[in-house]
Design an enzyme around this catalytic site. Sequence first.
Site, PDB file in Angstrom:
ATOM      1  N   ASP A  44       0.831  -1.205   0.000  1.00 33.15           N
ATOM      2  CA  ASP A  44       0.000   0.000   0.000  1.00 33.15           C
ATOM      3  C   ASP A  44       0.866   1.256   0.000  1.00 33.15           C
ATOM      4  OD1 ASP A  44      -2.166  -1.596  -0.021  1.00 33.15           O
ATOM      5  OD2 ASP A  44      -2.894  -1.071   1.981  1.00 33.15           O
ATOM      6  N   ALA A  45       2.006   1.196   0.711  1.00 32.19           N
ATOM      7  CA  ALA A  45       2.879   2.364   0.766  1.00 32.19           C
ATOM      8  C   ALA A  45       3.399   2.697  -0.636  1.00 32.19           C
ATOM      9  CB  ALA A  45       4.035   2.116   1.728  1.00 32.19           C
ATOM     10  N   ASP A  46       3.798   1.672  -1.393  1.00 33.96           N
ATOM     11  CA  ASP A  46       4.280   1.906  -2.760  1.00 33.96           C
ATOM     12  C   ASP A  46       3.153   2.417  -3.647  1.00 33.96           C
ATOM     13  OD1 ASP A  46       6.766   1.137  -2.087  1.00 33.96           O
ATOM     14  OD2 ASP A  46       6.675  -0.856  -2.999  1.00 33.96           O
ATOM     15  N   TYR A  47       1.963   1.846  -3.420  1.00 35.28           N
ATOM     16  CA  TYR A  47       0.810   2.287  -4.208  1.00 35.28           C
ATOM     17  C   TYR A  47       0.508   3.759  -3.919  1.00 35.28           C
ATOM     18  CZ  TYR A  47      -4.013   2.809  -5.718  1.00 35.28           C
ATOM     19  OH  TYR A  47      -5.165   3.271  -6.306  1.00 35.28           O
ATOM     20  N   ASP A  48       0.487   4.105  -2.629  1.00 35.53           N
ATOM     21  CA  ASP A  48       0.201   5.491  -2.257  1.00 35.53           C
ATOM     22  C   ASP A  48       1.243   6.444  -2.843  1.00 35.53           C
ATOM     23  OD1 ASP A  48      -2.026   4.623  -0.917  1.00 35.53           O
ATOM     24  OD2 ASP A  48      -1.114   4.669   1.074  1.00 35.53           O
ATOM     25  N   CYS A  95      19.697 -26.267  -9.510  1.00 38.19           N
ATOM     26  CA  CYS A  95      20.094 -27.200 -10.574  1.00 38.19           C
ATOM     27  C   CYS A  95      21.510 -26.961 -11.076  1.00 38.19           C
ATOM     28  CB  CYS A  95      19.109 -27.129 -11.728  1.00 38.19           C
ATOM     29  SG  CYS A  95      19.246 -25.604 -12.681  1.00 38.19           S
ATOM     30  N   TYR A 103     -20.755   3.028   9.584  1.00 38.18           N
ATOM     31  CA  TYR A 103     -20.258   4.389   9.819  1.00 38.18           C
ATOM     32  C   TYR A 103     -20.784   5.410   8.804  1.00 38.18           C
ATOM     33  CZ  TYR A 103     -16.954   2.747   6.307  1.00 38.18           C
ATOM     34  OH  TYR A 103     -16.402   2.203   5.192  1.00 38.18           O
ATOM     35  N   LYS A 150     -14.273  13.561   9.993  1.00 38.68           N
ATOM     36  CA  LYS A 150     -15.415  14.047   9.213  1.00 38.68           C
ATOM     37  C   LYS A 150     -16.028  15.251   9.900  1.00 38.68           C
ATOM     38  CE  LYS A 150     -16.458   9.286   7.976  1.00 38.68           C
ATOM     39  NZ  LYS A 150     -17.282   8.124   8.256  1.00 38.68           N
ATOM     40  N   LYS A 203     -10.038   4.038  10.754  1.00 38.75           N
ATOM     41  CA  LYS A 203     -10.276   3.642   9.368  1.00 38.75           C
ATOM     42  C   LYS A 203     -10.071   2.135   9.285  1.00 38.75           C
ATOM     43  CE  LYS A 203      -9.016   4.785   4.639  1.00 38.75           C
ATOM     44  NZ  LYS A 203      -8.578   3.452   4.219  1.00 38.75           N
ATOM     45  N   ASP A 253      -9.685  -1.478   7.939  1.00 36.42           N
ATOM     46  CA  ASP A 253      -9.124  -1.987   6.690  1.00 36.42           C
ATOM     47  C   ASP A 253      -9.899  -3.221   6.233  1.00 36.42           C
ATOM     48  OD1 ASP A 253      -7.471  -1.792   4.596  1.00 36.42           O
ATOM     49  OD2 ASP A 253      -5.648  -2.378   5.645  1.00 36.42           O
ATOM     50  N   CYS A 264      17.662 -18.513 -13.816  1.00 36.39           N
ATOM     51  CA  CYS A 264      18.281 -19.812 -14.071  1.00 36.39           C
ATOM     52  C   CYS A 264      18.000 -20.183 -15.515  1.00 36.39           C
ATOM     53  CB  CYS A 264      17.669 -20.844 -13.127  1.00 36.39           C
ATOM     54  SG  CYS A 264      17.891 -22.530 -13.681  1.00 36.39           S
ATOM     55  N   LYS A 317      -3.581   8.733   7.545  1.00 36.26           N
ATOM     56  CA  LYS A 317      -3.020   7.386   7.494  1.00 36.26           C
ATOM     57  C   LYS A 317      -1.947   7.180   8.562  1.00 36.26           C
ATOM     58  CE  LYS A 317      -4.872   5.681   3.598  1.00 36.26           C
ATOM     59  NZ  LYS A 317      -4.532   4.642   2.669  1.00 36.26           N
ATOM     60  N   SER A 366     -14.372   7.532  -2.353  1.00 38.69           N
ATOM     61  CA  SER A 366     -13.158   7.217  -1.612  1.00 38.69           C
ATOM     62  C   SER A 366     -12.908   8.360  -0.628  1.00 38.69           C
ATOM     63  CB  SER A 366     -12.016   7.068  -2.603  1.00 38.69           C
ATOM     64  OG  SER A 366     -10.851   6.774  -1.919  1.00 38.69           O
ATOM     65  N   CYS A 404      22.402 -21.373 -10.624  1.00 36.83           N
ATOM     66  CA  CYS A 404      21.157 -21.668  -9.915  1.00 36.83           C
ATOM     67  C   CYS A 404      21.474 -22.579  -8.728  1.00 36.83           C
ATOM     68  CB  CYS A 404      20.180 -22.340 -10.873  1.00 36.83           C
ATOM     69  SG  CYS A 404      18.740 -23.028 -10.042  1.00 36.83           S
ATOM     70  N   GLU A 444     -12.686   8.681  13.701  1.00 35.11           N
ATOM     71  CA  GLU A 444     -13.020   7.258  13.863  1.00 35.11           C
ATOM     72  C   GLU A 444     -11.967   6.407  13.160  1.00 35.11           C
ATOM     73  OE1 GLU A 444     -16.650   6.484  11.401  1.00 35.11           O
ATOM     74  OE2 GLU A 444     -16.837   8.660  11.424  1.00 35.11           O
ATOM     75  N   CYS A 492      15.394 -27.738 -14.607  1.00 42.15           N
ATOM     76  CA  CYS A 492      15.579 -27.200 -13.253  1.00 42.15           C
ATOM     77  C   CYS A 492      14.395 -27.635 -12.396  1.00 42.15           C
ATOM     78  CB  CYS A 492      15.659 -25.674 -13.302  1.00 42.15           C
ATOM     79  SG  CYS A 492      15.770 -24.915 -11.680  1.00 42.15           S
TER      80      CYS A 492
HETATM   81  N1  LIG Z   1      -1.396  -2.262  -2.919  1.00 41.33           N
HETATM   82  C1  LIG Z   1      -2.113  -1.985  -3.980  1.00 41.33           C
HETATM   83  O1  LIG Z   1      -1.861  -2.429  -5.085  1.00 41.33           O
HETATM   84  C2  LIG Z   1      -3.293  -1.101  -3.841  1.00 41.33           C
HETATM   85  C3  LIG Z   1      -4.104  -0.836  -4.945  1.00 41.33           C
HETATM   86  C4  LIG Z   1      -5.212  -0.031  -4.756  1.00 41.33           C
HETATM   87  C5  LIG Z   1      -5.482   0.479  -3.507  1.00 41.33           C
HETATM   88  N2  LIG Z   1      -4.655   0.190  -2.482  1.00 41.33           N
HETATM   89  C6  LIG Z   1      -4.889   0.733  -1.146  1.00 41.33           C
HETATM   90  O2  LIG Z   1      -6.260   0.949  -0.968  1.00 41.33           O
HETATM   91  C7  LIG Z   1      -6.464   2.208  -0.425  1.00 41.33           C
HETATM   92  C8  LIG Z   1      -7.097   3.133  -1.436  1.00 41.33           C
HETATM   93  O3  LIG Z   1      -8.304   2.652  -1.695  1.00 41.33           O
HETATM   94  P1  LIG Z   1      -9.638   3.487  -1.476  1.00 41.33           P
HETATM   95  O4  LIG Z   1      -9.917   4.223  -2.709  1.00 41.33           O
HETATM   96  O5  LIG Z   1     -10.600   2.487  -0.955  1.00 41.33           O
HETATM   97  O6  LIG Z   1      -9.361   4.606  -0.401  1.00 41.33           O
HETATM   98  P2  LIG Z   1      -9.126   4.507   1.106  1.00 41.33           P
HETATM   99  O7  LIG Z   1      -9.068   3.105   1.571  1.00 41.33           O
HETATM  100  O8  LIG Z   1      -7.938   5.335   1.361  1.00 41.33           O
HETATM  101  O9  LIG Z   1     -10.410   5.230   1.739  1.00 41.33           O
HETATM  102  C9  LIG Z   1     -11.774   5.005   1.453  1.00 41.33           C
HETATM  103  C10 LIG Z   1     -12.344   3.836   2.152  1.00 41.33           C
HETATM  104  O10 LIG Z   1     -12.093   3.831   3.546  1.00 41.33           O
HETATM  105  C11 LIG Z   1     -12.991   2.920   4.124  1.00 41.33           C
HETATM  106  N3  LIG Z   1     -13.291   3.259   5.531  1.00 41.33           N
HETATM  107  C12 LIG Z   1     -12.905   2.514   6.587  1.00 41.33           C
HETATM  108  N4  LIG Z   1     -13.314   3.042   7.735  1.00 41.33           N
HETATM  109  C13 LIG Z   1     -14.014   4.156   7.420  1.00 41.33           C
HETATM  110  C14 LIG Z   1     -14.693   5.120   8.191  1.00 41.33           C
HETATM  111  N5  LIG Z   1     -14.724   5.057   9.516  1.00 41.33           N
HETATM  112  N6  LIG Z   1     -15.311   6.123   7.545  1.00 41.33           N
HETATM  113  C15 LIG Z   1     -15.272   6.201   6.189  1.00 41.33           C
HETATM  114  N7  LIG Z   1     -14.623   5.311   5.398  1.00 41.33           N
HETATM  115  C16 LIG Z   1     -13.998   4.302   6.014  1.00 41.33           C
HETATM  116  C17 LIG Z   1     -14.178   2.869   3.225  1.00 41.33           C
HETATM  117  O11 LIG Z   1     -14.267   1.548   2.722  1.00 41.33           O
HETATM  118  C18 LIG Z   1     -13.846   3.800   2.094  1.00 41.33           C
HETATM  119  O12 LIG Z   1     -14.303   3.329   0.853  1.00 41.33           O
HETATM  120  C19 LIG Z   1      -5.144   2.742  -0.017  1.00 41.33           C
HETATM  121  O13 LIG Z   1      -4.838   2.347   1.285  1.00 41.33           O
HETATM  122  C20 LIG Z   1      -4.228   2.073  -0.991  1.00 41.33           C
HETATM  123  O14 LIG Z   1      -2.936   1.961  -0.470  1.00 41.33           O
HETATM  124  C21 LIG Z   1      -3.591  -0.569  -2.618  1.00 41.33           C
HETATM  125 ZN   LIG Z   2      17.738 -23.964 -11.825  1.00 41.97          ZN
END
Ligand SMILES: NC(=O)c1ccc[n+]([C@@H]2O[C@H](COP(=O)([O-])OP(=O)(O)OC[C@H]3O[C@@H](n4cnc5c(N)ncnc54)[C@H](O)[C@@H]3O)[C@@H](O)[C@H]2O)c1
Ligand SMILES: [Zn+2]
Length: 719
Positions: free
Chosen positions: A44-48, A435, A238, A302, A129, A131, A456, A326, A93, A432, A127, A462
């Site tokens: 996720d860190a790389d994605y962000d 092998c 929520y 919020k 977040k 996952d 390899c 985050k 999002s 390798c 509140e 292999c």
């Molecule tokens: N690693 C990867 O390849 C990859 C790819 C895409 C997304 N991601 C990860 O997914 C996330 C981005 O996705 P996103 O668009 O869903 O955004 P987000 O996860 O940053 O935020 C939106 C989501 O938060 C959630 N959420 C949880 N608790 C909540 C609360 N109390 N109130 C409101 N919302 C709440 C909801 O599901 C909402 O849709 C990031 O963390 C990103 O790193 C990773």
């Molecule tokens: Zn090999």
Amino acid sequence: MAADKTPVDTLTEEQAAAELAFLAAEIARNDEAYHGHDAPNISDADYDALKRRNDAIEKQFPQLVRADSPSVKVGAAPLATFAPITHARPMLSLDNAFSDEDVADFVGSVYRFLGQLPDNSIAFTAEPKIDGLSMSIRYEQGRLVNAATRGDGTTGENVTENIRTIKEIPNQLPAGVPDVVEVRGEVYMTKSEFLALNARMEAEGKQTYVNPRNTAAGSLRQLDAKVTASRNLRFFAYAWGEMSDMPADTQLGMVQTFEKWGFPVNPLMRRLFAVEDIIGHYRQIGLERPDLDYEIDGVVYKVDRLDLQARLGFRSRSPRWATAHKFPAEQAFTHVEKIDIQVGRTGALTPVARLTPVTVGGVVVTNATLHNADYIEGIGNSGERIREEGHDIRIGDTVIVQRAGDVIPQVLDVVMEKRPADAVRYEFPKVCPVCGSHAVREKNEKTGKLDSVTRCTGGFTCSAQATEHLKHFVSRNAFDIEGLGSKQVDFFFETEDPALQVRTAPDIFTLKKRQEASPLTKLENIEGFGKVSVKKLFEAIDERRSIALNRFIYALGIRHVGETTAKLLARHYGTYPAFEQAMKEAASLTGDAWADLNNIEGIGEIVARAIVEFFKEPRNVEVIDKLLAEVTPQAAEQVAASNSPVAGKTVVFTGSLEKFTRDEAKARAESLGAKVAGSVSKKTDYVVAGPGAGSKLDKARELGVEVMDEDEWLAFIAG
Ligand SMILES: NC(=O)c1ccc[n+]([C@@H]2O[C@H](COP(=O)([O-])OP(=O)(O)OC[C@H]3O[C@@H](n4cnc5c(N)ncnc54)[C@H](O)[C@@H]3O)[C@@H](O)[C@H]2O)c1
Ligand SMILES: [Zn+2]
């Protein structure tokens, strides 16, 4: 893949446009893996980091913002496996804050937008977040009528039956609730449930899951609701969508109402005013985070008053009245005890650091991938430095490891002060380790640079590559043979007994026959197998003698051909013989078959080459022929509604579409039996052009291809 480090303000417009195009594709690909398939390829860190880079370039070059920019998109398109549900209100999002300043900026922007409100007069809720994955659950007259995933924000997947299996979610609301109620929240899996599930998978010889978030999503998006029921998913309410009446006028009041109606709500939610208090609560939740039995990746703030929320409104992909603060990725110090080399299916040599066990965010970490030789030296994928000169990773080093709330732990840096005097630079093997064949780094044909991966050259000889191939072949998204996990594959591969040996995939399907013919060795007498499990195994194998074409193609283990590509190929070619024939015709990398392959939207040249190369290797074809004597790939479903005027036609979408997203347009056309291509050629039947259409439109005109605008297209497909 790390984001490019060139400072944004030194980019030329041309470079910026190219990088934005790259980022749009790269982010879309990761969105698809993460949201569409619950299987991320990067942390996720790389994605962000990719997202932030995209935002920074767009800020500097607003004229270059693309129609398909990641900054306006939510999630990924719903899977066609589920019926679509259009949300009564979009599911968006959240914007992100990474630092205290970002939080202060957010609060400041709210005050600026609303104007003339004294300091500390606006209440915010804070509140955790959660996952998991967000869900919208609709009640009419108090009864649960449907439930949908977020999908691309506009259209989600209908998962009603699966949601009904979650005990925490009421099927019936108490008397007196509004006629229409849409409760939104997060479906998640507890950490303890996740660990227990993995322990069961391991015991059954099945592949284990990566993290609770993706497992929750995968468990929910099951065609068989019984599977969902067995996973003990949980829920926190929520938010809300359509409400025929509002039972409260604040965020907190709404959540308290949900609690009264019988929904679980998070106990760590607070209502606060000053920025310092908000950040204080964030730190407090951060301290409690390791002890919570669910994963959280931040705190959401919020604006509490709903009338103020309404005034603030929305940006394209997120509300202006909320932000997600985050948590930083979790880190710890530990030692590199040794570096092992693993050999993968494609022969890639991957170094793995064996670490002194250490807990990072509540999870014990003992291994970290070191990716490749460059990574050990401190060099990233695009040749950029990811650690300072001299910070190469050595056995005996003290290192900082990071778990970004997800996937595989990474070695972030080396603590130089603690480097032992006798530590020597790691020497990457030239052969390798399995092998003994030469291991080489290929040269990239285009750039002339060395590939980051060392491979390899042993190929079929292999044993590491061969067993990895088999493991891939039987894996969940390929042949999915129950009872044939990693341990069993190793056993069948290593045994010298011809009645038991499995060296290539077709051997799996002759195992039973060989067993029946062998008077000497019986599998059921071998430790780890019993009468019942052998019977079950043979049944599981027989069940797969007929298999969907896309799974078959995916199982072949062609380089760069993941599930998505396999689906595209299956859909395009329809049957296995048609596919193989076309790949053989495309062998010269010229001609119609090659052009046709390249023209499939979603398949680029690197992938196309890899597929053709695979079929050039006679040993691959030989194995496939043997396999085809045992199993039958089913013709891909021809969804073609034969009465649709677009069935069997090739369509290209270009320009920005206003009535639907590109993905939606594509899914719709495909569901009517059309093929959607990425570029215009003689084979194109229709081009649907929105505003800003460029070269594709010109090409269409040049070739005399019929061009329509969005409305004409809609009228046309409506019949
Ligand atoms: N690693 C990867 O390849 C990859 C790819 C895409 C997304 N991601 C990860 O997914 C996330 C981005 O996705 P996103 O668009 O869903 O955004 P987000 O996860 O940053 O935020 C939106 C989501 O938060 C959630 N959420 C949880 N608790 C909540 C609360 N109390 N109130 C409101 N919302 C709440 C909801 O599901 C909402 O849709 C990031 O963390 C990103 O790193 C990773
Ligand atoms: Zn090999």
